[in-house]
Design a protein around this motif. Structure first.
Motif, short mmCIF file in Angstrom:
data_model
loop_
_atom_site.label_atom_id
_atom_site.label_comp_id
_atom_site.label_asym_id
_atom_site.label_seq_id
_atom_site.Cartn_x
_atom_site.Cartn_y
_atom_site.Cartn_z
N PHE A 237 0.77 -1.27 0.55
CA PHE A 237 -0.11 0.53 -0.02
C PHE A 237 1.14 1.47 0.11
O PHE A 237 0.68 2.09 -0.95
CB PHE A 237 -1.14 -0.39 0.83
CG PHE A 237 -1.60 1.36 1.45
CD1 PHE A 237 -2.25 1.72 0.80
CD2 PHE A 237 -1.29 2.00 3.01
CE1 PHE A 237 -2.95 3.35 1.00
CE2 PHE A 237 -1.70 3.06 2.84
CZ PHE A 237 -2.42 4.43 2.35
N VAL A 238 1.82 1.33 0.78
CA VAL A 238 2.65 2.35 1.02
C VAL A 238 3.08 2.50 -0.09
O VAL A 238 3.88 4.52 -0.77
CB VAL A 238 3.52 1.96 2.08
CG1 VAL A 238 4.37 3.53 2.23
CG2 VAL A 238 3.11 2.52 3.91
N GLU A 239 4.42 2.37 -0.80
CA GLU A 239 4.20 1.66 -1.82
C GLU A 239 3.54 2.38 -3.44
O GLU A 239 3.84 2.92 -3.97
CB GLU A 239 5.15 0.27 -2.36
CG GLU A 239 6.28 0.17 -1.93
CD GLU A 239 7.28 -1.15 -1.63
OE1 GLU A 239 6.08 -2.24 -3.12
OE2 GLU A 239 7.49 -1.60 -1.63
N ASP A 240 2.95 2.18 -2.92
CA ASP A 240 1.30 1.97 -4.15
C ASP A 240 1.20 4.84 -4.13
O ASP A 240 0.48 4.81 -4.41
CB ASP A 240 0.11 2.06 -3.73
CG ASP A 240 -0.70 2.37 -4.89
OD1 ASP A 240 -0.37 2.86 -6.50
OD2 ASP A 240 -2.12 1.53 -5.80
N TYR B 53 3.13 3.78 9.97
CA TYR B 53 3.80 5.17 9.99
C TYR B 53 4.67 4.61 9.86
O TYR B 53 5.64 5.74 8.93
CB TYR B 53 3.23 5.65 11.86
CG TYR B 53 4.02 6.99 11.86
CD1 TYR B 53 3.19 8.02 10.89
CD2 TYR B 53 4.89 7.64 12.36
CE1 TYR B 53 3.88 9.38 11.28
CE2 TYR B 53 5.86 7.91 13.04
CZ TYR B 53 5.11 9.42 12.31
OH TYR B 53 5.39 10.57 12.31
N GLU B 54 5.97 4.08 10.22
CA GLU B 54 7.17 3.61 9.69
C GLU B 54 7.30 3.51 8.67
O GLU B 54 8.35 3.97 8.62
CB GLU B 54 7.14 2.17 10.78
CG GLU B 54 6.89 2.91 12.64
CD GLU B 54 7.71 1.46 13.19
OE1 GLU B 54 7.38 0.17 12.95
OE2 GLU B 54 7.25 1.98 14.73
N LEU B 55 6.72 2.69 8.01
CA LEU B 55 7.23 2.01 6.43
C LEU B 55 7.00 3.68 5.65
O LEU B 55 7.22 3.59 4.41
CB LEU B 55 5.83 0.79 5.96
CG LEU B 55 6.09 0.08 6.01
CD1 LEU B 55 5.10 -1.01 5.35
CD2 LEU B 55 7.34 -0.31 6.08
N ILE B 56 6.44 4.41 5.89
CA ILE B 56 6.63 6.03 5.13
C ILE B 56 7.57 6.64 4.93
O ILE B 56 8.21 6.95 3.76
CB ILE B 56 5.32 6.83 6.06
CG1 ILE B 56 3.96 5.87 5.85
CG2 ILE B 56 5.34 8.32 5.18
CD1 ILE B 56 2.60 7.31 6.11
N PHE B 57 8.46 6.04 6.38
CA PHE B 57 9.63 7.25 6.27
C PHE B 57 11.05 5.80 5.69
O PHE B 57 11.64 5.10 5.81
CB PHE B 57 10.03 7.17 7.59
CG PHE B 57 9.15 8.18 8.03
CD1 PHE B 57 9.73 10.02 7.50
CD2 PHE B 57 8.07 8.16 8.97
CE1 PHE B 57 8.18 10.44 7.97
CE2 PHE B 57 7.64 8.76 9.78
CZ PHE B 57 7.88 10.22 9.38
N ASP C 261 1.78 8.35 -3.23
CA ASP C 261 2.65 9.51 -4.01
C ASP C 261 3.30 10.74 -2.42
O ASP C 261 2.37 9.62 -1.42
CB ASP C 261 2.13 10.44 -4.99
CG ASP C 261 0.96 11.23 -4.90
OD1 ASP C 261 0.48 11.67 -3.47
OD2 ASP C 261 -0.36 11.13 -5.32
N ASP C 262 4.41 11.15 -3.27
CA ASP C 262 5.05 11.76 -1.86
C ASP C 262 3.68 13.16 -1.22
O ASP C 262 3.73 12.53 0.47
CB ASP C 262 5.62 13.31 -2.50
CG ASP C 262 7.08 12.16 -3.29
OD1 ASP C 262 7.19 11.12 -2.65
OD2 ASP C 262 7.73 12.79 -3.83
N ARG C 263 2.93 13.72 -1.99
CA ARG C 263 1.57 14.02 -0.99
C ARG C 263 0.57 13.64 -0.02
O ARG C 263 0.03 13.66 0.80
CB ARG C 263 0.90 14.93 -2.22
CG ARG C 263 1.73 16.42 -3.02
CD ARG C 263 0.50 16.60 -3.76
NE ARG C 263 -0.97 16.83 -3.32
CZ ARG C 263 -2.56 17.00 -4.01
NH1 ARG C 263 -1.89 16.89 -4.73
NH2 ARG C 263 -2.96 17.42 -3.04
N GLU C 264 0.07 12.13 -0.66
CA GLU C 264 0.19 11.26 0.29
C GLU C 264 0.77 11.00 1.07
O GLU C 264 -0.18 10.37 2.79
CB GLU C 264 -0.93 9.72 -0.53
CG GLU C 264 -1.59 10.51 -1.62
CD GLU C 264 -2.06 9.68 -2.49
OE1 GLU C 264 -3.10 8.96 -3.12
OE2 GLU C 264 -0.69 8.82 -3.16
N MET C 265 1.83 10.11 1.23
CA MET C 265 3.29 10.39 1.95
C MET C 265 2.58 11.31 3.52
O MET C 265 2.66 11.07 4.41
CB MET C 265 3.98 9.61 1.18
CG MET C 265 4.29 8.54 0.97
SD MET C 265 5.64 7.59 0.78
CE MET C 265 6.08 8.14 -0.95
#
Length: 85
Positions: free
Chosen positions: A42-45, A81-85, A47-51
């Motif tokens: 999911f996180v890989e899908d 949360y941890e995967l976003i970084f 974009d930067d704004r969404e993250m």
């Protein structure tokens, strides 16, 4: 029938609290329409704004879950949360 990962279910529920925000609705739709095998996919899908948006929302939601002592929710939301970084 779409089967969704438990962590992503918690995230989708949290996003429903922000349904008036365009990015929140878009992320919610991704969760609803796609069959992600896990939170990393999911996180890989995103974009930067969404993250960046999720970073703010998850911080708020994790703090709330800690205040009400919902350890399961804290744990599940932290995984994303941890995967976003």
């Amino acid at each position: 029938m779409i089967i969704i990962d438990n962590t992503l279910q918690f995230l989708r529920e949290s996003l429903s609290n922000y349904e008036n925000h365009e990015l929140s609705r878009g992320i919610y739709l991704k969760l609803q329409q796609n069959q992600y095998q896990n939170e990393r996919e999911f996180v890989e899908d995103l974009d930067d704004r969404e993250m960046q948006y999720l970073d703010q929302i998850l911080e708020r939601e994790i703090n709330y879950a800690e205040n009400v002592q919902d350890d399961v929710r804290v744990s599940q939301l932290r995984e994303v949360y941890e995967l976003i970084f």
